[in-house]
Design an enzyme around this catalytic site. Structure first.
Site, mmCIF file in Angstrom:
data_model
loop_
_atom_site.group_PDB
_atom_site.id
_atom_site.type_symbol
_atom_site.label_atom_id
_atom_site.label_comp_id
_atom_site.label_asym_id
_atom_site.label_seq_id
_atom_site.Cartn_x
_atom_site.Cartn_y
_atom_site.Cartn_z
ATOM 1 N N ASN A 208 23.832 44.134 41.431
ATOM 2 C CA ASN A 208 23.474 42.739 41.726
ATOM 3 C C ASN A 208 22.445 42.725 42.844
ATOM 4 O OD1 ASN A 208 24.902 42.562 44.381
ATOM 5 N ND2 ASN A 208 26.645 43.052 43.066
ATOM 6 N N PHE A 321 34.630 36.629 51.274
ATOM 7 C CA PHE A 321 33.478 35.788 50.978
ATOM 8 C C PHE A 321 33.652 35.268 49.558
ATOM 9 C CE2 PHE A 321 29.781 35.903 53.929
ATOM 10 C CZ PHE A 321 30.371 36.602 54.965
#
Ligand code: PMT
Length: 399
Positions: A208, A321
């Protein structure tokens, strides 16, 4: 952090003196107030006029002008400083300070100041390894003087070894650290950062866009604030923060192993890494050749590392997160509860200035008691400091 801080730069006579120009410029860029004191030998390498122009202040070098200026300004250079930086520091001046010799303006001021003193040695490799120099530095270090170790590399005397002035970002970071309150002293913060790479042949992988900026900013700020830091990072082009334990990893499985085997020492875990949820079920030992028009790849779930930590959290504080492109709050709250986190930092990838690769982030912090805090756009270092402030507050509530 350097904003409005009074920095006294002491320059001694070494070829690395020319690099001080960039340090002074960087201090001024960060809104510090800079004054410069030079030895007579330093003036052989670089002119006071250059230093005066860059620091936007009068440059001092002899005792007589100190006395004159003291009368005018009602303040001595020693008292002026919030931080005194000796850069470059020669073996000679290190030796003088270690022996209590104050025979010129620079050594007098550095002996008289009550501010923290940061010493950045730069010298020939044999001088640096000389036991006398080493003993002098150990003595000063034991007395509380701070050091930025020189780097290894090509030296001006055409030798290679340890002795070249540390890189400027490292010196700036040491200055920031010296001026930061150590309010996280006693904490050991384990931070994950960056992407994971999941290979399917020797040349290709699934990954990513995470750059590591958010996690590295957390590590650097936690280190500045006195925490011990272990940074476990997927591939990133960023330099690891100095002083942090750094564990590079590639895949989610590697990251899980590194996290679980370092969990015991952590008092706080912050999972800023963007971990791939799936990996290719098989990894071809050789490059997959072009063939049919379409190719189907079977993927298998990676372990959910934060969920595993949540199960054996103990007294640790667990911060996750949430990276979302829709239903930010709902999805973040579900992750917080399901994975036994104490707090989750949600960022929305669709917002400009938030998420992957940017130097800024826009975050919302969700707590277990249902509280939601929204923060404005900030650079990632400021975001990191806000998160660390909240961690400190949660820790304080526990006691
Ligand atoms: O690195 P930058 O370019 O600065 O970008 C920062 C960032 C966008 C990567 C960062 O701010 C961020 O949001 N990191 C978390 C990304 C993420 O994986 O979010 P998630 O919602 O998919 O995962 C939720 C939490 O579970 C995260 O703490 C994650 O680290 C963790 N997780 C996810 C999957 C997995 N297999 N194991 C995990 O531990």
């Amino acid at each position: 952090m350097l904003k409005d801080k009074k920095i006294l730069i002491g320059i001694t006579g070494g070829i690395a003196a020319y690099k001080v120009c960039e340090i002074i410029r960087e201090c001024v860029r960060r809104d510090a107030i800079v004054k410069v004191v030079m030895t007579e030998h330093a003036k052989e390498f670089i002119t006071p006029l250059t230093m005066q122009t860059l620091s936007r202040n009068v440059v001092f070098s002899d005792m007589f002008s100190l006395i004159k200026d003291y009368d005018i300004a009602h303040i001595s250079l020693a008292e002026f400083a919030d931080l005194a930086v000796l850069v470059p520091a020669t073996a000679n001046v290190i030796g003088k300070i270690a022996s209590g010799i104050a025979d010129d303006l620079l050594t007098t001021v550095f002996m008289a100041t009550k501010a923290p003193v940061l010493i950045c040695p730069a010298m020939n490799v044999n001088m640096y390894s000389n036991p006398v120099v080493q003993q002098n530095m150990t003595k000063l270090s034991d007395l509380g003087y701070l050091f930025v170790d020189p780097g290894y590399g090509e030296l001006a005397c055409q030798t290679t070894g340890k002795g070249r002035l540390a890189e400027i970002p490292e010196i700036m970071e040491a200055m920031e650290t010296a001026l930061t309150d150590k309010d996280l002293c006693g904490e050991h913060i384990l931070i994950t950062a960056g992407p994971t790479q999941e290979p399917f042949d020797p040349v290709r992988f699934i990954s990513n866009h995470s750059s590591g900026k958010m996690g590295y900013a957390l590590a650097a700020m936690a280190k500045r604030r006195g925490a011990q830091v272990t940074l476990i990072s997927g591939p990133s082009s960023l330099p690891p923060p100095s002083g942090a334990e750094f564990i590079p990893v590639l895949t989610a499985l590697d990251m899980r192993d590194a996290v679980m085997s370092n969990l015991n020492k952590a008092t706080v875990v912050i999972k800023a890494a963007a971990v791939a949820d799936y990996r290719p079920i098989t990894v071809s030992p050789s490059k997959i050749k072009k063939g049919a028009d379409s190719l189907i790849m079977e993927l298998v779930r990676n372990p959910d590392i934060i969920a595993e930590i949540g199960k054996e959290k103990g007294n640790r504080l667990l911060v996750g997160f949430a990276m979302e492109s829709e239903n930010l709050i709902e999805n973040a709250r579900e992750k917080l509860e399901k994975k036994n986190m104490d707090m989750i930092v949600a960022n929305d990838l669709t917002q400009e200035g938030a998420g992957f690769q940017t130097d800024t982030n826009i975050i919302k912090i969700l707590y277990r008691n249902g509280r939601l805090e929204e923060l404005p756009i900030m650079n990632k270092k400021d975001v990191a400091n806000h998160i660390l402030d909240r961690i400190r507050a949660l820790k304080a509530e526990e006691h």
